[in-house]
Structure formats: structure tokens, C-alpha cells
Scaffold this active site. Structure first.
Site, PDB file in Angstrom:
ATOM      1  CG  ASP A  17       1.941   3.546  -0.217  1.00 17.41           C
ATOM      2  OD1 ASP A  17       1.536   4.544   0.074  1.00 17.41           O
ATOM      3  OD2 ASP A  17       2.098   2.649   0.688  1.00 17.41           O
ATOM      4  CE  LYS A  49      -9.126  15.783  -0.619  1.00 15.25           C
ATOM      5  NZ  LYS A  49      -8.305  15.585  -1.872  1.00 15.25           N
ATOM      6  CE1 TYR A  66     -11.553  14.123   2.054  1.00 12.88           C
ATOM      7  CE2 TYR A  66     -13.285  15.734   2.063  1.00 12.88           C
ATOM      8  CZ  TYR A  66     -12.241  14.835   1.541  1.00 12.88           C
ATOM      9  OH  TYR A  66     -12.660  14.885   0.066  1.00 12.88           O
TER      10      TYR A  66
END
Length: 293
Positions: A64, A158, A154
Site C-alpha cells: 500500500d 499529476k 487530479y
């Protein structure tokens, strides 16, 4: 001859699974793949794909990337005590009006996409530096190169990964370690199915005004069309990863989908960004400038 040790995150589906299968199934058996995933209950698809061809070429491990100890446990459990190629592929998407996103959800996205990637690189980088060699490949996104409406968090994650990798690429040349970003557009994988997406009927949409909701509905229609027309298969992305892995002098960025490059080029070429904003509005909303519906 020693096998090249490859560790890949996010192997339960999609790009990670396809890359792990491709490398572990190489007939020359030059790769030893450690395919990792958060939930080992999802490993059946991976095992079905490799069948009996992986006995000496692949181990599947639980990892994880949001928990440092989990990454350390994997590092310490690698039989060869080294990783030659690190592939940071695990990630999650988030789509919806910014007003509809909870702070908890935004933190989760940043925890996985940014801090999870950094934490993984941070863990394996000292070994590569000590050996004076290594490759770090990161699954990037067109959303890390240009802003996309309703993908603010998002894209923020990125964009951050782009900055981390670009900064490391400069430094790590001194250690004979190469960093490469594989810049993907739409891909037909479970990433879309697992996307955290605000649906049209969600109560959280009431936080946004009527005009934003209407534009969001248009955006969702555009996304469906774009995935039908421009989405690539995971195997196409794997070919680009292989190009980066096999290159003598890997590039910093590899683009998987030329269909989206014109907009990226326009953004980089436009000094003040206004032409890019107009072009994106026309591309997504079929309007000539923000505000014209």
C-alpha cells in the site's frame, strides 16, 4: 547472468498488470518482476494471465503506497536485495466540480498520486544511488501537462508528479539513474471504472451553480465520446514502457497518444495561455470562448 529486478506498483489491473505480465512472460527470462498491489484479493486476474510462465520471473506482493511501513516491508522482502527498475504506476482519478469535492476525498487523491509516488521513490532511491545505476519510470498523464476542467485535483496531483520527476531527473544523472515519465491519454483500463466521479444525481452537485452543472453534463458527454474515439489499450501503453526500459539513454518524457499532443504543444507555445484556454473550451464544450454556451 543476473535477472533485471523490476518492481511495479498498481498491478491488480490495467497498465500495471499488463506490464507485469509482459515482462514476466519474456521468453528469455531476463526480468524478475515484483508485482505489487494494495489488495491481494485482486491478484487472480494477474495470475490467470501469466499462468505457469512466471515460476522464476514473478512474485506478487501486497504493498500500500500510502503506508510507509508497507513499502519498507516489500523492500526488505526482495530476495535480490535490489531494484533495478522501479515503475510507479499506482494512481487514482477524481472528476467533478470543485465545489462538490470533500476535503477528505481531495486528500485521498493527493495521498495516493503524489505522496504515494514520492514515498515509493524515496524508499528505493538510496539503493540505486549506492549501486550507481537504476531506472525510475512513472505513469504520467496528459493531465499533468495541461489543465482539464472538472479534473482540478487530479491534474494538481499529476502536475506535482511532473515537478518531482523533472527535478529528480536533473539530479540523478550524477548517479547514472534515469527518470522517465510515460505520458498517457485515455486508456481502456479499470482506471475509468475505479474513477472517483461525481455522478449527475449526486447530492454533492447541489454545491455547484446551475451553469456549472450544465457544463459538467456537457463535459461528461465529451468524455464518453473521447474514450470511444481516442482511448488506447493497455498493451499500447506497455509498448511505450518497453521502449523506455530498453533505451540506452531514456528520454524524460514518452508520449503514448499523439492525438492529444497538439493541445499540449499549443499550451507550451502560448506565452500567456489565453489561446490554449480558448482551444480547450472549443475542444470540450464546443464553444469559442469561456462563457458562450
Amino acid at each position: 547472468m543476473d535477472q533485471t529486478v523490476v518492481l511495479i506498483t498498481g498491478c491488480s489491473s490495467g497498465i500495471g498488470l499488463s506490464l507485469a505480465v509482459r515482462l514476466a512472460s519474456d521468453p528469455s527470462k531476463i526480468y524478475k518482476v515484483y508485482a505489487t498491489m494494495r489488495d491481494l484479493a485482486k491478484k487472480k486476474r494477474l495470475m490467470d494471465c501469466v499462468k505457469d510462465s512466471h515460476k522464476d520471473t514473478m512474485d506478487v506482493l501486497q504493498m500500500d503506497i500510502t503506508h510507509h511501513q508497507s513499502i519498507l516491508d516489500v523492500r526488505d522482502g526482495i530476495k535480490e536485495k535490489r531494484v533495478d527498475i522501479l515503475v510507479c504506476n499506482a494512481g487514482v482519478g477524481l472528476v467533478g466540480p470543485l465545489e462538490s469535492q470533500s476535503m477528505e476525498m481531495m486528500r485521498q487523491i493527493l495521498e495516493v498520486n503524489v505522496l504515494g509516488t514520492i514515498r515509493t521513490i524515496q524508499t528505493f532511491l538510496p539503493g540505486m544511488k549506492a549501486r550507481g545505476s537504476g531506472r525510475v519510470l512513472v505513469t504520467g498523464s496528459i493531465g499533468g501537462l495541461q489543465g482539464l476542467p472538472f479534473n482540478e485535483i487530479y491534474c494538481a496531483s499529476k502536475f506535482a508528479v511532473e515537478g518531482v520527476c523533472e527535478s529528480l531527473a536533473i539530479l540523478l544523472q550524477h548517479f547514472n539513474i534515469h527518470v522517465s515519465l510515460i505520458e498517457c491519454g485515455p486508456v481502456n483500463t479499470d482506471f475509468l471504472a475505479n474513477l472517483r466521479r461525481t455522478e449527475p444525481g449526486d447530492a454533492s452537485l447541489s454545491q455547484a451553480d446551475a451553469r456549472t452543472r450544465a457544463l459538467y453534463a456537457t463535459y461528461l458527454q465529451h468524455c464518453d465520446t473521447m474514450f470511444q474515439d481516442a482511448a488506447q489499450e493497455a498493451g499500447d501503453i506497455v509498448q511505450v514502457f518497453l521502449e523506455a526500459i530498453e533505451a540506452q539513454s531514456p528520454a524524460l518524457r514518452y508520449y503514448t497518444n499523439s492525438a492529444l499532443l497538439p493541445l499540449t504543444t499549443l499550451k507550451l507555445a502560448a506565452r500567456d495561455g489565453s489561446q490554449y484556454v480558448k482551444a480547450m473550451n472549443k475542444f470540450i464544450f464546443s464553444i469559442d470562448k469561456a462563457g458562450d454556451c
